[in-house]
Design an enzyme around this catalytic site. Structure first.
Site, short mmCIF file in Angstrom:
data_model
loop_
_atom_site.label_atom_id
_atom_site.label_comp_id
_atom_site.label_asym_id
_atom_site.label_seq_id
_atom_site.Cartn_x
_atom_site.Cartn_y
_atom_site.Cartn_z
NE ARG A 37 -4.29 -1.40 0.27
CZ ARG A 37 -4.48 -2.42 -0.57
NH1 ARG A 37 -3.59 -2.71 -1.48
NH2 ARG A 37 -5.58 -3.14 -0.51
CD GLU B 140 -3.13 3.01 -5.42
OE1 GLU B 140 -4.19 2.38 -5.66
OE2 GLU B 140 -2.10 2.45 -5.01
CG HIS C 290 -3.21 -0.87 -6.89
ND1 HIS C 290 -3.60 -0.27 -5.74
CD2 HIS C 290 -3.23 -2.20 -6.62
CE1 HIS C 290 -3.84 -1.17 -4.81
NE2 HIS C 290 -3.62 -2.37 -5.32
C1 GLV Z 1 -5.06 -5.21 -3.93
O1 GLV Z 1 -4.35 -4.29 -3.63
C2 GLV Z 1 -5.76 -6.02 -2.98
O2 GLV Z 1 -5.76 -5.69 -1.78
O3 GLV Z 1 -6.33 -7.04 -3.39
#
Ligand code: GLV
Length: 315
Positions: free
Chosen positions: A228, A257, A275
């Site tokens: 994260r 984001e 991401h």
């Molecule tokens: C992606 O970041 C998730 O948490 O699945």
């Protein structure tokens, strides 16, 4: 008999919607904008964005929230627990994809493959020319994991054949693992030259990768984040990359984001991806199925497949 009503607020994977519509009355709206009668009917939620305490409080008959993704910082699971509402996430089905992505991102960062491809596409490859040698190599590196849960362990297993040394920092030592354990993040950063962050968003992880940690990784240091963005002081990261205090970074996640700081965008020694770690069709389909199967499990037998730690369900 009328169908159970399930709320889907915001954007959702189309497979979740299609499968839910087979068995449930699906209501696509925000929890806090529903009329009282509709709010009273909702017993389940499928969500991939934020679902906070106010949203939970708006649904008096709510029993279960199925969150899309392994990280569930988007859902107020502690508040759900106080209301007797079960929260589920989608662990494990994405471990391999995220681990594969992490290895790709690490190699892209160290060997500059995205920059080299841009160089080629820009028509620079002429007789007598060649892309400059990459400053860094993965060979001989000491990789430190900040977080070594299920996904972290998959990444570490994939790294073993690369013959790098592997160490880790987590809240507590995992005796089942042969890697060197560091009780502090500072200690890990001092020892390694490469750090892979794969920790969840919690109050304890906020901006823990700060200027001191990055400085400890050093001018030849590489930082990769597939957890994260919350975990990183992005201003300090951009400054360290810009001054050369840190060698390079590969980032799949960002603090706010989809806003990626201009300072990071401008840096040639940062590889930035949007991401996408779990973002393949097969893996996202598997995650979608787990969201729906959690709801089916709850409503058919009171047994969701993957409840989160804050809301355990007796099996
Ligand atoms: C992606 O970041 C998730 O948490 O699945």
């Amino acid at each position: 008999m009328s169908r159970i009503a399930v709320l889907v607020p915001g954007k959702m994977h189309e497979r979740v919607l299609a499968r839910l519509k087979d068995g449930f009355d699906v209501i696509e709206a925000d929890a806090t904008t529903l009329d009282t009668e509709t709010a009273q009917r909702i017993r389940g939620v499928a969500v991939s964005g934020t679902f906070n305490a106010a949203a939970i409080d708006a649904l008096p008959k709510l029993e279960v929230i199925a969150s899309f993704g392994v990280g569930y910082d988007n859902v107020d699971a502690k508040h759900a627990a106080t209301k007797g509402v079960v929260v589920t996430n989608t662990p494990d089905v994405l471990n391999d994809e995220v681990a594969d992505t992490a290895i790709g991102l690490l190699l892209n960062t160290i060997r500059e493959f995205p920059r080299a491809e841009n160089w080629l596409r820009d028509g620079n490859w002429k007789p007598g020319t060649g892309y400059p040698l990459s400053r860094f190599s993965l060979k001989g590196r000491h990789v430190g994991f900040y977080g070594l849960g299920r996904i972290g362990q998959e990444i570490a297993r994939r790294l073993e054949p690369f013959k790098v040394k592997i160490s880790y920092h987590t809240r507590s030592r995992n005796d089942a693992l042969a890697y060197d354990y560091y009780p502090t993040l500072e200690g890990l950063a001092d020892a390694v030259d490469t750090m892979i962050a794969i920790v969840p968003k919690t109050p304890q992880t906020h901006k823990t990768v700060n200027a001191d940690i990055l400085k400890a990784l050093g001018p030849d240091g590489v930082f990769v984040n597939v957890g994260r963005g919350w975990t990183v002081d992005e201003e300090a990261l951009a400054a360290a990359l810009s001054s050369g205090a840190l060698g390079a970074a590969g980032l799949d996640v960002f603090y706010d984001e989809p806003n990626v700081p201009a300072a990071l965008m401008a840096l040639p020694n940062a590889v930035l991806t949007p991401h996408l770690a779990s973002g393949s069709v097969p893996t996202r389909n598997a995650m979608a199925d787990l969201v729906v199967d959690n709801l089916l499990g709850w409503f058919e037998s009171g047994k969701p497949l993957t409840p989160v730690a804050e809301t355990p369900v007796k099996g």
